[in-house]
Design a protein around this motif. Structure first.
Motif, PDB file in Angstrom:
ATOM      1  N   ALA A  42     -69.226 -30.531  29.118  1.00  0.00           N
ATOM      2  CA  ALA A  42     -69.148 -29.071  29.006  1.00  0.00           C
ATOM      3  C   ALA A  42     -69.469 -28.624  27.578  1.00  0.00           C
ATOM      4  CB  ALA A  42     -67.759 -28.585  29.411  1.00  0.00           C
ATOM      5  N   PHE A  43     -69.012 -29.383  26.592  1.00  0.00           N
ATOM      6  CA  PHE A  43     -69.311 -29.070  25.197  1.00  0.00           C
ATOM      7  C   PHE A  43     -70.815 -29.156  24.941  1.00  0.00           C
ATOM      8  CE2 PHE A  43     -69.764 -30.691  20.770  1.00  0.00           C
ATOM      9  CZ  PHE A  43     -69.335 -29.558  20.107  1.00  0.00           C
ATOM     10  N   HIS A  45     -73.147 -28.859  27.171  1.00  0.00           N
ATOM     11  CA  HIS A  45     -73.773 -27.772  27.939  1.00  0.00           C
ATOM     12  C   HIS A  45     -73.712 -26.463  27.157  1.00  0.00           C
ATOM     13  CE1 HIS A  45     -74.641 -26.595  32.390  1.00  0.00           C
ATOM     14  NE2 HIS A  45     -75.491 -26.053  31.553  1.00  0.00           N
ATOM     15  N   ASP A  46     -72.588 -26.226  26.507  1.00  0.00           N
ATOM     16  CA  ASP A  46     -72.438 -25.006  25.706  1.00  0.00           C
ATOM     17  C   ASP A  46     -73.416 -25.002  24.528  1.00  0.00           C
ATOM     18  OD1 ASP A  46     -70.978 -22.513  25.072  1.00  0.00           O
ATOM     19  OD2 ASP A  46     -70.307 -23.630  23.312  1.00  0.00           O
ATOM     20  N   ARG A  49     -76.824 -24.023  25.817  1.00  0.00           N
ATOM     21  CA  ARG A  49     -76.930 -22.582  26.078  1.00  0.00           C
ATOM     22  C   ARG A  49     -77.079 -21.802  24.778  1.00  0.00           C
ATOM     23  NH1 ARG A  49     -73.093 -23.629  30.426  1.00  0.00           N
ATOM     24  NH2 ARG A  49     -71.395 -23.452  28.906  1.00  0.00           N
ATOM     25  N   ARG A  50     -76.289 -22.158  23.776  1.00  0.00           N
ATOM     26  CA  ARG A  50     -76.362 -21.450  22.495  1.00  0.00           C
ATOM     27  C   ARG A  50     -77.738 -21.603  21.848  1.00  0.00           C
ATOM     28  NH1 ARG A  50     -70.765 -22.735  19.192  1.00  0.00           N
ATOM     29  NH2 ARG A  50     -69.284 -22.303  20.870  1.00  0.00           N
TER      30      ARG A  50
END
Length: 256
Positions: A42-43, A45-46, A49-50
């Motif tokens: 999840a980290f 993935h973030d 996105r950023r």
């Protein structure tokens, strides 16, 4: 088909390489006792996105896997060595963790992997990681114009053999460009002077992965995670490099 890149395209690929390197560096800091593999995914993935990047793994469904991978990060723990699917598993003190990450920025891909020990390290685990890193350096040193693919494979395999390890050649390095996996295939062992001649503009991933006690693999029921057949510990290191007239450029080397 093997494709060659222009100097300008290699410069653009360096941008993807820097993002992949920085993401792995951040994940290494994040991988502490008690953190779950899903939290690491999840980290990552973030961060994708950023950055406005794209994952190379999320919808990836090659013939050697079972359906779309579904995550942005490969997390392989202890006896797992390749394609580890993130799970709720929480890292324990002494776990040997391999992180493999590839991303696409502005249409160009970079691919890299690191192995780390979480918390208290066993000396033999640090030695195994160091062997993959030494083999990676040897493979990169052999990636010069005038050599052949077999010279890279031989350099990588020689490090493993000198340490008494047998080498699996089912999975290895590969071409990188607009997609994550392309030609040529680069086994982690081979004969010097054989194979495709290395030319300026060839961009490849070199990825030594070694298992402490075997060269055989077994697959988890998830259809992706590959483990050593005997349960022995494993490690994996990888860089994307560009071959040029002035020597290899490591596109995924972390900034100092």
């Amino acid at each position: 088909m093997i494709e060659l890149r222009t100097p300008g395209e290699i410069d653009e690929m360096q941008v993807a390489g820097e993002f992949v390197a920085s993401t792995l560096a951040a994940l290494k800091e994040r991988a502490t006792v008690g953190v779950s593999l899903l939290e690491l995914d999840a980290f990552a993935h973030d961060l994708i996105r950023r950055r406005g990047a794209e994952s190379c793994y999320l919808d990836y469904a090659p013939s050697f896997g079972s359906g779309p991978f579904g995550y942005v990060l490969c997390t392989s723990v202890n006896d797992a060595v390749l394609h580890g699917k993130p799970t709720p598993y929480r890292l324990h003190d002494g776990d040997l963790l391999s992180l493999d990450f590839a991303a696409n920025t502005n249409g160009w891909v970079a691919d890299s992997a690191i192995s780390v020990v979480v918390g208290t390290a066993r000396p033999e685990d640090l030695e195994l990681i160091a062997l993959t890193e030494t083999a990676l350096d040897a493979g990169i040193a052999a990636a010069v114009v005038g050599n052949k693919i077999g010279d890279i494979s031989y350099a990588v395999g020689s490090v493993a053999q000198a340490a008494g390890l047998s080498v699996n050649v089912e999975f290895g390095g590969h071409g990188v460009g607009r997609t994550m996996h392309g030609d040529p295939h680069i086994p982690n062992n081979g004969r010097a002077g054989r194979g495709f001649p290395l030319k300026p503009g060839l961009v490849i991933a070199i990825e030594p992965w070694f298992m402490r006690g075997t060269d055989k693999l077994r697959m988890d029921p998830d259809g992706w995670t590959l483990r050593s057949a005997d349960g022995s510990r494993t490690a994996h290191s990888e860089h994307t490099i560009a071959i040029t007239d002035n020597g290899p450029i490591v596109l995924t080397r972390p900034r100092r």
